[in-house]
Structure formats: C-alpha cells, structure tokens
Design an enzyme around this catalytic site. Sequence first.
Site, PDB file in Angstrom:
ATOM      1  N   THR A 239     -17.222  55.040  11.008  1.00  0.00           N
ATOM      2  CA  THR A 239     -17.611  53.976  11.531  1.00  0.00           C
ATOM      3  C   THR A 239     -17.920  53.149  10.388  1.00  0.00           C
ATOM      4  OG1 THR A 239     -17.887  55.511  13.296  1.00  0.00           O
ATOM      5  CG2 THR A 239     -19.775  54.184  12.557  1.00  0.00           C
TER       6      THR A 239
ATOM      7  N   GLY B 269     -16.306  58.258  10.202  1.00  0.00           N
ATOM      8  CA  GLY B 269     -15.017  58.672  10.704  1.00  0.00           C
ATOM      9  C   GLY B 269     -15.017  59.690  11.821  1.00  0.00           C
ATOM     10  N   GLY B 270     -15.407  59.299  13.049  1.00  0.00           N
ATOM     11  CA  GLY B 270     -15.273  60.158  14.219  1.00  0.00           C
ATOM     12  C   GLY B 270     -15.856  61.542  14.006  1.00  0.00           C
TER      13      GLY B 270
END
Length: 538
Positions: free
Chosen positions: A354, A436-437
Amino acid sequence: MKRFDYGNPYPSTRIPVFARNVVSTSHPLAAQAGLRMLHQGGNAVDAAIATAAVMTLVEPVSNGLGSDAFCILWDGQQLHGLNSSGCAPSAWTPEYFRRKHGADGTTPPMRGMDSVTVPGAVGAWAALSERFGKLPFADLMVPAIEVAERGYLIPPVVQQKWAAATPILHDQPGFAQSFMPWGRAPEVGELFRFPAAARALRAIGQTRGEAFYRGEIAEALARFSAANGGSLTTADLANWKPEWVKPVSKDYRGYTLHEIPPNGQGIAALIALGILSNFDIADMAIDSAQAQHLQIEAMKLAFADVYRYVSEPSSMTVTPEQMLDDAYLASRAKLIDMHRAQDFQAGNPVKGGTIYLTAADENGMMVSFIQSNYMGFGSGCVEPEFGISLQNRGHGFSLKDGSPNQVAPGKRPFHTIIPGFLTQDGQPVMSFGVMGGNMQPQGHMQTLVRMIDHHQNPQAACDAPRWRFNAGLNINVESAMAPGVVEGLRGMGHEIDVINDSYQDFGAGQFIWRMGDPKTEGYVIASDPRRDGLAAGW
C-alpha cells in the site's frame, strides 16, 4: 545485539541514512513534506500526517484521500495502536450482494462503488493530530495542497503501475476525469495536477477532517455513491470513527514485535516468527535455500490460520492469544519438513485462535503509519468535485454463510495493511513496514530475520531479494535471487515463478532503527529501492 554489518552484498543505489529527525517513505516529495513539519517545530506525528497527505497525490495508484489507515506509535513513554479501517455501509448484507450481483459470488465486487467501505485515512490523520500533534492541523495539509495545485512530475515506478491500471479502470466513474486528463496514462516526467484534491485538502485542514465525515465532502461522497449504484450514505460516514487499540505482540530472540490486532493480518508475522523461534536459523547461511525454505514454510503455516480465523474481533471464534500460544506454535513448527515443501491446512489453536511511511524525532517519538486503497487505484471510483479516490476494501469480505469474515452492516473487513514496531525490554527499537497485499507479513518476517538473526543493517535487509508465498506450493521469487537458491527450493518441491516486477509482488519497505539516545545518536533509516522513495533526515 552486536552492531550491524554495514556491508551490503546486494545491488542497490541506496545507502543507510543517519540523522536525529527522520522520515522515510516511497516518494521524495512526501518525505520532504514530513521534514518540513519537523523544521517548523512539529513532532514525528505532524511529520507523518503531512507525509501521508502528500502520498495521496504522488502515489495515487497505492492510496488516496479515500483510503484506510493503521498506525503504531511510540509517544516517548509507551506504545499506541490506531485502527482506522472503515466499516461496511448499513445496507450491506449477503442478500444485498446476491440480489445485485448474482448468487454465485463468494466476495463483494473487486471494483466499483459496491467495493467501497467507509474511508478511514482522513480520520486517522485527525485522531493522531488531536492526541499527539503539536502543529495546527491545517498547517499539515499545506505541502499537499501545494503539490496538488502546482503539480509534480510522474516518477518511473508509479508511472508503470498507473499505465497498467488504466485499461482496467478507465470506465469507472470519475477515474478518467481525475487520472487520465490526457486521455491516457501519464508518461514519466509528465506534469500531473489535481486541483480537486487541493479543494478537499483545504476543507479537511480547515475543519480537522470534519468536512470529510460530516460536511461538504461527506455530502458529495453520498451523492456520488447514489448516482453510481452504491449505498454509502452521509449517516455511514458520520457514524464511523477510528479506534485506539492495544497492539498484539510476540517475542523473538530478545526483541518484541508489535502489530495491530485483527481485523488485520499483522498477526501472521507474529505467528511465523513464533514458529521460527523453534529453529536455529542464525546457523544457516543467510541466503541459502535451507534458510529460505524454513521461512516459507513458517509463513504458510501462519497464513493457513490467519485466513481461517482472522476477521472483525467480535466475529472471531478464537482469540489472538490462542493463535500465538507458544505451545501451539511449537506444535505447528513440528509439521515443517526441512527437505520438502508442503501445503498446510489451518490448525486448531483452541485448548479443551500500500503506502507505508515512518517518522521519528529527536525527542524519541516514533511513528509507523500505513494507508492504502487496497488494489491499484482501489475501487477505481473517484468523486470528481473533491478528487476522493476510493478504496475497494469491501472486496475483502466474504459472502459465505458461516465465514467469520461474512459481510454485515457496520462490520470491518479482513485487512491486509499492517504497520510494524519492534521493541526490546520495553523500549523502542524500530518503526517499520513493508507494503504490498499479503506480502506485508512476509516482508516483516524476512527483513526481521535478516536484521536480528544475521545482523544485516536495515538498508541491506531491505535490498535483499525476497520471495512471496501465494497459495499451495506456489511461490514467486525475485529475479535477483541466486539461481542456486532457486534451484535448491525447486528441489524441495516449491513451485516457483521468477518475477521481475517488484512493485507489489515483493513489497517495499521503510525502516527507522533507533541507535541510542535520539538527541545524541539518532537513528539509521532505510528506504526500499523497489519504489521511488527516499530516506531523509536532519
């Protein structure tokens, strides 16, 4: 621990930065906005808020004014957690989605207004400022307003993902108007202005965020939602508020890692490290297939439990304490075969569980802050009057009966964004995060093992090649990983895809490690070369 090894065996253009007042994030203009607040007499919270506001503009693929946020901060005396994830609109039920989108779906839509929960990022800024900030809230919005009005030149990594998202999202309401003013994605070095966001930032600053939840922006969001088939109302926005929480934690090799408790996935990093505590990974070569295999298997075990049990706390059938129990994690560790990859299922923890930025100041305040629109550009929906790019966190809900994460009015979905914080003997050591997820807890674990077990300095640990577990036996590895390591992992049964795109696949970290008394010694900071970022200090 012994001092870091300041050698760096990995190709990188970055070096560790040492300073007493520091900001690290994935865009230089945002990092400089934070330093500007510190120069004006603000503290690390002021710096973090100003940085976060600029990030909504300079990395719109990853976050926007309609994002969610989480924070862990050390105020100089103790640790605090803030859960600023939004909740489902009051109209959302499984029947709502089945009626509108068909009976076959297992989750709410990935894009569009029916993927949007109440945005929480602006509420996080206001709550942090009210409780811990020094400067007037309106002052914190000034750098972002300037960037929105004057514009900025598009950097390479952001441009790559902007161009990739455009064919997918160009028909979503407000997207082309806001993010395709040229009728296409921007080119590297092209000037992008966002005057609608400047109007929003000015209103947010003047009202300490009230305009977003109970004023003109809230009204505009409700009108936009209704006009585009959504159900977000002014009451949904007005009734939401962020929640101060106690972080969950786990000891590892004399340190303690702290994460935001569920509804987030931070507990996955704690579980994985708890499992690794049962092995002497420090005796393994740092970049060996054996060391990477052990970490991959620990991470798989962690995700098996997280995906089965983690949701809004009131809906969980086990507690975080049960999931982190030492005896339970030792039993999970025994399932690892040091020579063979496995596809693990969830265990039973019940006994008869993110963008990222970090800032720190010379008075000892340290802030670990993350905000995200989830997938690239989130829902793809952008309210045009104020430039509110809305997240798609609703896609994180389940529609399945019996799922602890089943959608319900006012409920928060399973969340991926997680700030991290490290302490030792009750004192602050490092504020950090990896975007990142589902890469985020994997990145937390991989970088901490490098720093704690192998004494790599934060920048080297950040630069090192990473792997990412997906599902079953499948993992991705960065193309920089040594071929011998890749083949060694394949020989153990890992199904490997070598990937040359690091933006989301392998995350991007920012790290601030306290070197001693911040007034005299300060911090060492690192910024990930996988993004357009900057570690800055004075």
